[in-house]
Design an enzyme around this catalytic site. Structure first.
Site, PDB file in Angstrom:
ATOM      1  N   LYS A  59      12.762 -28.930 -21.195  1.00 50.43           N
ATOM      2  CA  LYS A  59      13.294 -27.515 -21.176  1.00 50.43           C
ATOM      3  C   LYS A  59      12.336 -26.387 -21.987  1.00 50.43           C
ATOM      4  O   LYS A  59      12.540 -25.142 -21.688  1.00 50.43           O
ATOM      5  CB  LYS A  59      14.761 -27.559 -21.721  1.00 50.43           C
ATOM      6  CG  LYS A  59      15.370 -28.531 -20.620  1.00 50.43           C
ATOM      7  CD  LYS A  59      16.999 -28.777 -21.440  1.00 50.43           C
ATOM      8  CE  LYS A  59      17.723 -29.651 -20.575  1.00 50.43           C
ATOM      9  NZ  LYS A  59      19.048 -30.079 -21.377  1.00 50.43           N
ATOM     10  N   SER A  76      17.914 -28.282 -26.180  1.00 42.89           N
ATOM     11  CA  SER A  76      18.419 -29.922 -26.272  1.00 42.89           C
ATOM     12  C   SER A  76      18.931 -30.411 -25.086  1.00 42.89           C
ATOM     13  O   SER A  76      18.978 -30.027 -23.918  1.00 42.89           O
ATOM     14  CB  SER A  76      19.822 -29.699 -27.248  1.00 42.89           C
ATOM     15  OG  SER A  76      20.697 -28.922 -26.744  1.00 42.89           O
ATOM     16  N   ASP A  77      19.262 -31.861 -25.082  1.00 40.12           N
ATOM     17  CA  ASP A  77      19.559 -32.770 -24.098  1.00 40.12           C
ATOM     18  C   ASP A  77      20.514 -33.867 -24.563  1.00 40.12           C
ATOM     19  O   ASP A  77      20.035 -34.394 -25.776  1.00 40.12           O
ATOM     20  CB  ASP A  77      18.445 -33.247 -23.364  1.00 40.12           C
ATOM     21  CG  ASP A  77      18.891 -33.850 -21.903  1.00 40.12           C
ATOM     22  OD1 ASP A  77      19.082 -33.204 -21.000  1.00 40.12           O
ATOM     23  OD2 ASP A  77      19.187 -35.069 -22.048  1.00 40.12           O
ATOM     24  N   THR A  78      21.435 -34.039 -24.039  1.00 40.05           N
ATOM     25  CA  THR A  78      22.302 -35.504 -24.381  1.00 40.05           C
ATOM     26  C   THR A  78      22.641 -36.385 -23.353  1.00 40.05           C
ATOM     27  O   THR A  78      22.714 -35.827 -22.176  1.00 40.05           O
ATOM     28  CB  THR A  78      23.723 -34.791 -25.122  1.00 40.05           C
ATOM     29  OG1 THR A  78      23.626 -33.828 -25.918  1.00 40.05           O
ATOM     30  CG2 THR A  78      24.660 -35.812 -25.406  1.00 40.05           C
ATOM     31  N   SER A 113      18.844 -34.820 -28.257  1.00 41.01           N
ATOM     32  CA  SER A 113      17.376 -34.457 -28.918  1.00 41.01           C
ATOM     33  C   SER A 113      17.625 -33.066 -28.955  1.00 41.01           C
ATOM     34  O   SER A 113      18.105 -32.316 -27.880  1.00 41.01           O
ATOM     35  CB  SER A 113      16.456 -35.137 -28.013  1.00 41.01           C
ATOM     36  OG  SER A 113      16.236 -36.491 -28.223  1.00 41.01           O
TER      37      SER A 113
END
Length: 194
Positions: A59, A76-78, A113
């Protein structure tokens, strides 16, 4: 407090998530939102935080060459990691039901993250929180899906919603992380900027 320390920087949050935007407001930080459509595809051999690290960086890379000297981009990524596989956002009601059924009476990990990118370098941090659900009846799962429509949430649930209040029996780690942002680690990272 941190706001005055960061005056020489401009924070850019590349997230359309209302929860992540609210976290930055609640942390009392000034930020701008910039969004890009990214196809979130990762190599199949990646596991757990390798997936979220990869996607957070992916991203951020979309903004390559577009940042000014004083700008810090935050992406961010979840994911929900359960039974050795990543559970992303459900495709439809059936998928949401299957995901929640698999989380019932079990412990899973929520991994987020966060990538901080400048025009010079990038840093990725991550957090893992363990969440244990009580046994969820079909009736409870169906009620939740019908009334809360959790199709924009990894693992098909929001811990801050009804199902979190009645279904979660234990959390080990950061609660904010389960909502999509390890706020304590983000704050600590920004506090340590020179």
């Amino acid at each position: 407090m941190l706001k005055s320390k960061l005056q020489k920087y401009k924070l850019i949050l590349a997230s359309g998530s209302p929860r992540r935007q609210q976290f930055f407001k609640d942390l009392d930080l000034d930020f701008e939102i910039r969004l890009k459509e990214i196809e979130e595809i990762y190599p199949p051999e990646l596991k757990a935080e390798e997936i979220t690290n990869y996607l957070a960086e992916l991203k951020a890379r979309a903004f390559e060459g577009e940042l000014n000297d004083n700008e810090i981009l935050i992406t961010s990524d979840t994911i929900v990691w359960h039974n050795n596989k990543a559970l992303g956002k459900p495709k439809d009601e059936q998928d949401a039901f299957a995901i929640l059924k698999s989380l019932s009476n079990a412990t899973h990990e929520v991994i987020t993250s966060v990538c901080f990118k400048t025009n010079i370098d990038s840093t990725v941090i991550f957090e893992v929180t363990k969440v244990t659900f009580n046994e969820l009846s079909d009736e409870v799962i169906l009620y939740y899906i019908e009334n809360y429509k959790p199709f924009d949430k990894a693992g098909a649930y929001g811990i801050q919603e009804w199902i979190g209040f009645i279904g979660v029996s234990k959390i080990e780690g950061s609660y904010a992380n389960v909502m999509g942002m390890p706020t304590d680690k983000v704050y600590a990272y920004l506090s340590n900027l020179k």
